[in-house]
Scaffold this motif. Structure first.
Motif, PDB file in Angstrom:
ATOM      1  N   GLY A   1     -33.820  34.566  62.947  1.00  6.99           N
ATOM      2  CA  GLY A   1     -33.918  36.001  62.728  1.00  6.99           C
ATOM      3  C   GLY A   1     -34.407  36.818  63.898  1.00  6.99           C
ATOM      4  O   GLY A   1     -34.696  38.011  63.745  1.00  6.99           O
ATOM      5  N   GLN A   2     -34.471  36.203  65.075  1.00  6.09           N
ATOM      6  CA  GLN A   2     -34.940  36.914  66.261  1.00  6.09           C
ATOM      7  C   GLN A   2     -34.021  36.630  67.446  1.00  6.09           C
ATOM      8  O   GLN A   2     -33.294  35.640  67.465  1.00  6.09           O
ATOM      9  N   VAL A   3     -34.063  37.525  68.451  1.00  4.45           N
ATOM     10  CA  VAL A   3     -33.323  37.291  69.682  1.00  4.45           C
ATOM     11  C   VAL A   3     -34.097  36.282  70.518  1.00  4.45           C
ATOM     12  O   VAL A   3     -35.195  36.573  71.001  1.00  4.45           O
ATOM     13  N   ALA A   4     -33.527  35.085  70.656  1.00  2.00           N
ATOM     14  CA  ALA A   4     -34.205  34.027  71.400  1.00  2.00           C
ATOM     15  C   ALA A   4     -33.910  34.107  72.889  1.00  2.00           C
ATOM     16  O   ALA A   4     -34.734  33.715  73.719  1.00  2.00           O
ATOM     17  N   SER A   5     -32.705  34.596  73.250  1.00  2.00           N
ATOM     18  CA  SER A   5     -32.354  34.746  74.663  1.00  2.00           C
ATOM     19  C   SER A   5     -31.290  35.821  74.799  1.00  2.00           C
ATOM     20  O   SER A   5     -30.524  36.089  73.873  1.00  2.00           O
ATOM     21  N   ASP A   6     -31.257  36.437  75.961  1.00  2.00           N
ATOM     22  CA  ASP A   6     -30.308  37.506  76.262  1.00  2.00           C
ATOM     23  C   ASP A   6     -29.982  37.377  77.743  1.00  2.00           C
ATOM     24  O   ASP A   6     -30.777  37.734  78.600  1.00  2.00           O
ATOM     25  N   GLU A   7     -28.806  36.827  78.048  1.00  2.00           N
ATOM     26  CA  GLU A   7     -28.488  36.479  79.433  1.00  2.00           C
ATOM     27  C   GLU A   7     -27.158  37.069  79.867  1.00  2.00           C
ATOM     28  O   GLU A   7     -26.193  37.100  79.100  1.00  2.00           O
ATOM     29  N   ARG A   8     -27.114  37.527  81.114  1.00  2.00           N
ATOM     30  CA  ARG A   8     -25.873  37.981  81.714  1.00  2.00           C
ATOM     31  C   ARG A   8     -25.041  36.772  82.147  1.00  2.00           C
ATOM     32  O   ARG A   8     -25.583  35.790  82.641  1.00  2.00           O
ATOM     33  N   ASN A   9     -23.741  36.864  81.949  1.00  2.00           N
ATOM     34  CA  ASN A   9     -22.819  35.839  82.410  1.00  2.00           C
ATOM     35  C   ASN A   9     -22.372  36.240  83.809  1.00  2.00           C
ATOM     36  O   ASN A   9     -21.645  37.226  83.961  1.00  2.00           O
ATOM     37  N   PRO A  10     -22.786  35.518  84.849  1.00  2.00           N
ATOM     38  CA  PRO A  10     -22.440  35.929  86.216  1.00  2.00           C
ATOM     39  C   PRO A  10     -20.959  35.810  86.535  1.00  2.00           C
ATOM     40  O   PRO A  10     -20.472  36.440  87.464  1.00  2.00           O
TER      41      PRO A  10
END
Length: 253
Positions: free
Chosen positions: A227-236
């Motif tokens: 129920g939470q955002v565990a990671s938020d990553e840009r795809n290079p």
């Protein structure tokens, strides 16, 4: 979690979003204080295990459900404060939806399926026909206008569903497991189509998927856990980025 380099006024902003189903001892908290910013022209893959909250989050983002708490701002408007009718008008104007199961009318032609959102808007028949034909051509189905879903492959049916989603010229396209019913080759064809709608037309794409190779087309990957955002990553290196295209651009000339 806020995306690195996000502007002060993102297209979508979630702050402290919670969602609780049921009450008392049977209550279940599907979302537990989600913070998320999404910029205009982004392509976000939303991932996570079953029960992680990703589908609930997608329903919130698409104005199909309302949070139990927190703030959802779309273009600066507090969506959580809107009435049901106001949310419906917001969806019709700004959002397009693509589902795993296509959701096409079986005895209706591809052209008529694509026209449906315009019928709900009250568009004249001549304008509906022209817009639907243009949308089908954009997804590679020129010449298939009068075929019914039963006469189309799975990949072609999903293309019709995408044409139906973009015929209203939405700012945001929400895709829920859009390749879940397709084989590998058709899946990549559909992902390339979504990718090009994002790059060439600047449509913001939000996609739920459990497949890493499909998520590789996105500019950004947001993973939900419990129920939470565990990671938020840009795809290079978004899949199929052509020479000369900018990874941060919403469209190419």
């Amino acid at each position: 979690m806020t995306s690195p380099g996000a502007s002060a006024t993102p297209l979508i902003r979630l702050r402290g979003i919670t969602k609780v189903y049921g009450a008392g001892n049977t209550a279940f908290q599907a979302l537990k204080g989600v913070d998320l910013d999404i910029e205009q022209g982004d392509f976000v893959a939303i991932m996570g295990p079953s029960g992680s909250g990703k589908s609930t989050a997608m329903n919130m983002l698409g104005c199909l459900d309302v949070p139990s708490g927190g703030e959802y701002l779309f273009r600066g408007v507090h969506v959580e404060s809107l009435s049901r009718d106001e949310r419906a008008r917001l969806r019709r104007r700004y959002f397009g939806f693509v589902f795993q199961g296509f959701h096409l009318l079986a005895r209706t032609s591809a052209l008529e399926n694509v026209e449906l959102p315009l019928i709900y808007r009250g568009e004249p028949a001549t304008q509906r026909h022209a817009a639907a034909r243009a949308a089908l051509e954009q997804v590679g189905l020129k010449g298939w206008e009068h075929h019914t879903p039963g006469e189309l492959s799975g990949g072609q049916q999903q293309r019709v569903a995408i044409a139906r989603a973009i015929v209203t010229e939405p700012q945001v396209l929400l895709a829920d497991e859009p390749t879940g019913n397709l084989d590998t080759q058709r899946s990549h064809e559909i992902m390339e189509l979504l990718w090009r709608l994002n790059v060439e037309r600047g449509i913001t794409v939000l996609m739920v998927t459990h497949e890493p190779d499909m998520a590789a087309y996105a500019r950004r990957m947001v993973r939900f856990v419990d129920g939470q955002v565990a990671s938020d990553e840009r795809n290079p290196h978004p899949h199929l980025m052509p020479e000369g295209a900018s990874e941060g651009a919403g469209h190419v000339a």
